[in-house]
Scaffold this motif. Structure first.
Motif, short mmCIF file in Angstrom:
data_model
loop_
_atom_site.label_atom_id
_atom_site.label_comp_id
_atom_site.label_asym_id
_atom_site.label_seq_id
_atom_site.Cartn_x
_atom_site.Cartn_y
_atom_site.Cartn_z
N ALA A 120 -51.39 35.73 -5.78
CA ALA A 120 -51.44 35.09 -4.33
C ALA A 120 -50.44 34.50 -3.71
O ALA A 120 -49.61 35.15 -3.43
CB ALA A 120 -52.97 34.62 -4.34
N ALA A 121 -49.61 33.94 -5.03
CA ALA A 121 -48.23 33.64 -4.65
C ALA A 121 -47.48 34.52 -4.47
O ALA A 121 -46.19 34.70 -3.74
CB ALA A 121 -48.14 32.36 -5.88
N ALA A 122 -47.42 35.75 -5.45
CA ALA A 122 -46.04 36.69 -5.59
C ALA A 122 -46.73 37.13 -4.44
O ALA A 122 -45.91 37.63 -3.71
CB ALA A 122 -46.08 37.57 -6.66
N LEU A 123 -47.60 37.94 -4.23
CA LEU A 123 -47.58 38.66 -2.65
C LEU A 123 -47.74 37.34 -1.13
O LEU A 123 -46.78 38.80 -0.60
CB LEU A 123 -49.18 38.77 -2.51
CG LEU A 123 -49.97 39.73 -3.70
CD1 LEU A 123 -51.61 39.83 -3.79
CD2 LEU A 123 -49.40 41.25 -3.36
N ARG A 124 -47.82 36.81 -1.15
CA ARG A 124 -47.54 35.92 -0.17
C ARG A 124 -45.71 36.11 -0.13
O ARG A 124 -44.95 36.44 0.86
CB ARG A 124 -47.49 34.31 -0.43
CG ARG A 124 -48.90 33.88 0.23
CD ARG A 124 -49.26 33.11 0.32
NE ARG A 124 -49.21 32.15 -1.15
CZ ARG A 124 -50.00 31.76 -1.73
NH1 ARG A 124 -51.31 32.41 -1.45
NH2 ARG A 124 -49.82 31.09 -2.64
N LEU A 125 -44.56 35.79 -1.02
CA LEU A 125 -43.49 36.48 -1.47
C LEU A 125 -43.08 37.38 -0.99
O LEU A 125 -42.26 37.77 -0.41
CB LEU A 125 -42.90 35.60 -2.73
CG LEU A 125 -42.86 34.36 -3.08
CD1 LEU A 125 -42.41 34.69 -5.07
CD2 LEU A 125 -41.78 33.35 -2.83
N VAL A 126 -43.90 38.19 -1.05
CA VAL A 126 -43.66 39.85 -1.13
C VAL A 126 -44.22 39.88 0.75
O VAL A 126 -42.72 40.89 1.92
CB VAL A 126 -44.59 40.53 -1.90
CG1 VAL A 126 -44.91 42.33 -0.66
CG2 VAL A 126 -44.62 41.07 -2.85
N ALA A 127 -44.95 38.99 1.24
CA ALA A 127 -45.08 39.44 2.35
C ALA A 127 -43.58 39.10 3.35
O ALA A 127 -42.77 39.10 4.46
CB ALA A 127 -46.16 38.52 2.75
N VAL A 128 -43.40 37.78 3.31
CA VAL A 128 -42.04 36.55 3.23
C VAL A 128 -40.88 37.83 3.56
O VAL A 128 -39.72 38.13 4.40
CB VAL A 128 -42.28 35.51 2.48
CG1 VAL A 128 -40.22 34.92 3.24
CG2 VAL A 128 -42.42 34.84 2.46
N ASP A 129 -40.83 38.71 2.26
CA ASP A 129 -39.35 39.17 2.06
C ASP A 129 -40.10 40.72 2.93
O ASP A 129 -38.53 41.39 4.17
CB ASP A 129 -39.61 40.14 0.86
CG ASP A 129 -39.00 39.38 -0.38
OD1 ASP A 129 -38.71 38.32 0.16
OD2 ASP A 129 -38.76 39.51 -1.50
N ALA A 130 -40.99 41.12 3.44
CA ALA A 130 -41.30 42.11 4.34
C ALA A 130 -40.83 41.84 5.65
O ALA A 130 -40.45 42.74 6.34
CB ALA A 130 -42.31 42.69 4.09
N GLU A 131 -41.33 41.16 5.96
CA GLU A 131 -41.40 39.78 7.21
C GLU A 131 -39.76 40.40 7.63
O GLU A 131 -39.37 40.45 8.52
CB GLU A 131 -41.69 39.10 7.50
CG GLU A 131 -41.43 38.26 9.01
CD GLU A 131 -42.49 36.96 8.81
OE1 GLU A 131 -42.65 36.52 10.22
OE2 GLU A 131 -42.36 35.91 8.14
N ALA A 132 -38.88 39.90 6.35
CA ALA A 132 -37.50 39.51 6.68
C ALA A 132 -36.83 41.51 6.80
O ALA A 132 -35.69 41.21 7.32
CB ALA A 132 -37.31 38.86 5.57
N ASP A 133 -36.78 41.68 6.73
CA ASP A 133 -36.65 43.32 6.00
C ASP A 133 -37.51 44.43 7.57
O ASP A 133 -37.56 45.43 8.52
CB ASP A 133 -37.37 44.46 5.06
CG ASP A 133 -36.85 44.36 3.73
OD1 ASP A 133 -35.91 43.14 3.97
OD2 ASP A 133 -37.11 43.75 3.01
N GLU A 134 -38.07 43.17 8.45
CA GLU A 134 -39.08 43.84 9.61
C GLU A 134 -40.15 44.87 9.25
O GLU A 134 -40.20 46.02 10.03
CB GLU A 134 -38.75 44.03 10.76
CG GLU A 134 -37.33 42.53 11.19
CD GLU A 134 -37.09 43.31 12.92
OE1 GLU A 134 -36.64 44.20 13.26
OE2 GLU A 134 -36.28 42.17 13.57
N ASP A 135 -40.25 45.12 7.65
CA ASP A 135 -41.84 46.48 7.50
C ASP A 135 -42.60 45.79 7.71
O ASP A 135 -43.26 45.05 6.69
CB ASP A 135 -41.00 46.30 6.18
CG ASP A 135 -41.81 48.04 5.47
OD1 ASP A 135 -42.85 48.38 5.82
OD2 ASP A 135 -40.96 48.38 4.62
N THR A 136 -43.42 45.57 8.50
CA THR A 136 -44.61 45.37 9.45
C THR A 136 -45.53 46.06 8.15
O THR A 136 -46.33 45.64 7.99
CB THR A 136 -45.42 46.42 10.59
OG1 THR A 136 -44.09 45.82 11.50
CG2 THR A 136 -46.53 45.33 11.36
#
Length: 838
Positions: free
Chosen positions: A203-219
């Motif tokens: 769960a923690a790692a996936l939240r980090l992935v979500a943060v990176d994806a948001e920064a990349d604007e990868d919806t």
């Protein structure tokens, strides 16, 4: 964050052909059958967008994003595009096949496995011709990683596993692909989001992935990572936060139009709401999911899953309905039925046996509740249909193919059987080792594709294999003097049996309570005790007999309600048993009923692996003329069978092949009839059924697939396997009913006799001599032979040996003299063989 903008990667001249193609497939409702029927027309519509090989690449990049966001349109366009690139022999065909595999995975279509294999083979060919192989190696490794995921998934579900080892909402190919893509897109988080990592870490790692994806604007990755993080948060125990996060992701997915995720989010949210006690909200979410999974012809699996989950929610609502609980029950049963009906259609489409097994396990996840409700409402046909849906359906499917062989011309039937042998992989379809699978792939792929193509041309009768249709077909035989006991073995405390009287149409539901765990434990103890007993020399094998007695005592206790009913109601009536799980290893004839054995209560006992196969056998109107018996005899390892064959030769026509070569043995299988007797040694490997064998001569062994393919299409009334362990099967959930008896029944044999343990050779020789003397009704013949063997006295045995084995009379006289007055009275000697089929 940005929504997906279709067409942004296309060249100007490609817009109109793609638009025209979309309009056409939308016009026939994205129906997959219409898609196949109009494929040439659809390819022609898209062709102007691919004037040359370079034109293909913008469409590759466009569709790679489409399959993440869309479902029906992406599937249709990807199918047409990969067909077009194949016809063009364009380098883009490899990526096009991978994109179509992703589109198939969105639909839970197991043929995605084949599309990925096609991409790998295409890429291997391209690499062989490429001047710069090193530059293409990363792409090759990517495809290999995808194949490894498929192999891991299917190998998992073709090996025995427990009822509760799978979560139908999460353990899917689609979820595996999303996990794989997240790890590939954000490799720095690969370790944290590994499937075997603890839930909190994931769960923690996936939240980090979500943060990176948001920064990349990868919806896309922003939303999928958040969905999986919410699921992992729930797994770690924080249900309230998980529900809130799932609801937020669902809102965002709708706002951005991420169609491929909405159904999964609706089901996950409903699941969480149900756990929180908001049953009305859960029901609403699942009804939304059913509307989302349209057309049902395309999204049948997801629709079926939503309907079954809706059944669970509505069942939970029954206790809250004070005015009319029966109406609430029926609403729940309607949802269970709808899921079962749609899944039946989905399974009729074919595909890897492993895929069908995993989908049936989805059904089993809801079967306990469905059966309980149907029992309360008094719907025995509903209960039988649930048993059939979750049972070994592949056997009936294989039998339907066998019976359709006469529709193939010339040597086409032989080619089909050879291709099916490879496709099924001894009825499992997936080798244990990925390296072995990959090494065999170039040789196997064309054969497996040939099997799929030929099967689609055989015009198998759709609808006959649906579970409700199967029950209806069985009930078409009302008036037949037959009792049927079908078992349901639950992981919980709700195991039960249904006793169906085909003579009258009456049905009794018998509650058994907790059976699974005590039966597993008893069988495990029994197998362990036999292994120890095998190390102790001498006869009689007292330790083995004690182990069998203890195993039978446990089974008799567990099945007491059934045995009590049979003691009166079943007296004098032929009995058919449809077992499940470890009941497949039970010698039913030896179970004690009111002070005697079941074989003394009923005139015959036969085992049929599924209700569907019972329907097939009841409809088998063949008549078997003649009295011919073909026997394959390994003389050195089974000398007592010489007496059996001499006994039979005096009573019927017998053609014996002693110690045949492999070609002679395979030729005998194809030409046998109406009865076949294999007098040999056998070995069954529960962990790897492919390694099981029958030794018909020194150095000559027939595998499960050899026998399956060898007798398919022949006109065999019975096959008697006079070999040790020839009746064992790996009958765990997910692995079908993999064994000699099931394979032979699915190959068209009407009756099979096999053994459940390492049998006494002399007792077997006498038993099968009586059994095969008149094989017109094999279950009756076997039961009569068992009763006769049990009553055989020592002097009778001496006379039999003097008559049929005079050359051994003197050497074995001391052994005979040391025997009891009735040397074969113990079930260890007479109950090891059972009849399967009718």
């Amino acid at each position: 964050m940005r929504p997906f903008t279709p067409g942004s990667r296309l060249l100007e001249h490609q817009d109109q052909p793609v638009t025209d193609l979309l309009a056409r497939v939308r016009g026939f409702g994205y129906d997959p059958i219409a898609l196949d029927e109009h494929l040439d027309e659809l390819v022609d519509l898209l062709a102007p967008a691919c004037r040359d090989e370079e034109d293909c690449w913008p469409i590759v990049h466009e569709l790679a994003e489409w399959v993440q966001w869309k479902r029906a349109p992406a599937y249709c366009v990807a199918y047409v595009f990969q067909t077009l690139t194949n016809r063009m022999s364009a380098p883009a065909h490899g990526p096009a096949a991978l994109i179509f595999a992703d589109a198939q995975t969105n639909l839970a279509d197991d043929m995605a496995f084949f599309s990925t294999e096609a991409a790998w083979l295409f890429m291997e060919g391209a690499l062989a011709a490429a001047p710069d192989r090193e530059a293409l190696e990363p792409a090759r490794l990517h495809v290999v990683s995808l194949l490894r995921e498929f192999h891991r998934y299917y190998a998992r579900w073709t090996r025995p596993y427990g009822y509760t080892d799978v979560n139908p909402l999460l353990d899917t190919l689609y979820t595996r692909r999303v996990w794989h893509n997240l790890a590939a897109r954000y490799p720095e988080h690969t370790d944290g989001i590994a499937l075997d990592s603890p839930a909190e870490e994931k769960a923690a790692a996936l939240r980090l992935v979500a943060v990176d994806a948001e920064a990349d604007e990868d919806t896309y990755y922003w939303l999928t990572a958040r969905r999986l993080a919410a699921v992992e948060r729930q797994s770690s125990g924080d249900l309230v936060t998980a529900e809130s996060e799932t609801a937020a992701v669902l809102r965002d997915a709708r706002d951005f139009g991420l169609e491929a995720e909405i159904g999964h989010l609706l089901r996950t949210h409903a699941w969480q709401l149900m756990l929180l006690g908001d049953l009305g909200g859960a029901e609403q979410r699942l009804e939304e999911a059913l509307r989302h999974e349209q057309p049902v012809t395309l999204f049948g699996y997801w629709y079926a899953l939503s309907a079954r989950e809706l059944g669970n929610v509505r069942m939970s609502m029954v206790s809250d309905e004070e005015d009319d609980p029966t109406t609430a029950m029926d609403h729940a049963l309607e949802a269970y039925y709808e899921g079962r009906r749609v899944l039946d259609v989905e399974l009729e489409l074919g595909g890897p046996a492993a895929g069908a097994a995993s989908k049936r396990q989805m059904v089993r996840s809801y079967t306990d509740n469905a059966i309980n409700l149907a029992t309360v409402r008094g719907y025995p046909s509903f209960v039988l249909a649930e048993l059939e849906t979750s049972g070994p359906r592949a056997l009936s499917a294989a039998l339907a193919e066998t019976r359709a062989l006469d529709r193939l011309e010339g040597s086409e039937a032989d080619r089909f059987l050879a291709a099916r042998k490879v496709f099924r992989r001894h009825l499992t379809s997936v080798p244990r080792s990925f390296e072995d699978y990959l090494a065999d792939l170039p040789a196997d792929f064309d054969l497996r594709r040939q099997y799929v193509v030929t099967r689609n041309t055989m015009r198998l009768r759709p609808g006959r294999s649906g579970s409700d249709e199967v029950v209806s077909r069985v009930l078409d035989h009302l008036g037949t003097d037959l009792l049927v006991v079908a078992f349901y073995i639950s992981a919980h405390h709700t195991s039960r049996a249904v006793l169906l009287d085909l003579a009258t149409g009456g049905a009794d539901d018998l509650f058994l309570g907790e059976v699974d765990q005590p039966l597993r434990a008893a069988y495990g103890d029994y197998v362990s005790a036999l292994a120890v007993a095998a190390e102790v020399p001498g006869y009689p094998p007292l330790a083995a007999r004690k182990a069998l007695d203890e195993f039978l005592a446990v089974v008799e206790t567990l099945l007491r309600p059934v045995l009590t009913l049979l003691s009166g109601y079943g007296r004098g009536r032929p009995l058919v048993v449809v077992p499940q799980m470890h009941l497949n290893a039970v010698p039913f004839a030896a179970l004690r009923v009111e002070g005697t054995h079941l074989v003394d209560v009923v005139p015959s006992i036969s085992v049929v692996p599924s209700v569907g196969l019972l329907a097939d056998l009841l409809e088998d109107g063949r008549s078997f003329g003649g009295s011919g018996l073909v026997a394959l005899h390994e003389t050195g390892g089974t000398p007592f069978f010489s007496g059996t064959l001499r006994h039979l030769a005096a009573r019927r026509s017998v053609a014996t092949s002693d110690n045949p070569t492999r070609p002679q043995a395979l030729s005998a299988l194809a030409g046998a009839g109406p009865d076949l007797f294999l007098a040999c040694h056998g070995r069954f490997d529960n962990d790897d059924p492919a390694a099981s064998s029958l030794r018909v001569a020194p150095g000559v062994e027939l595998s499960l697939s050899d026998l399956w393919a060898g007798v398919a299409g022949s006109d065999l009334r019975s096959v008697v396997l006079g070999a040790c362990e020839s009746g064992l099967a790996r009958a765990e959930i997910g692995s079908e009913h993999i064994g000699w008896a099931g394979a032979l029944l699915s190959a068209g044999v009407r009756s099979v006799v096999g053994s459940l343990w390492k049998v006494n050779q002399l007792a077997t020789a006498v038993l099968l001599a009586d059994c095969l003397a008149d094989a017109a009704d094999m279950p009756v013949a076997l039961a009569a032979a068992q009763r006769a063997l049990r009553a055989t006295e020592r002097d009778d045995l001496s006379h039999w040996i003097a008559t049929h084995l005079p050359e051994l009379a003197r050497p074995i006289a001391p052994m005979i003299d040391s025997m009891a007055d009735r040397p074969f009275a113990h079930p260890d000697d007479w109950a090891g063989f059972f009849a399967a089929g009718l």
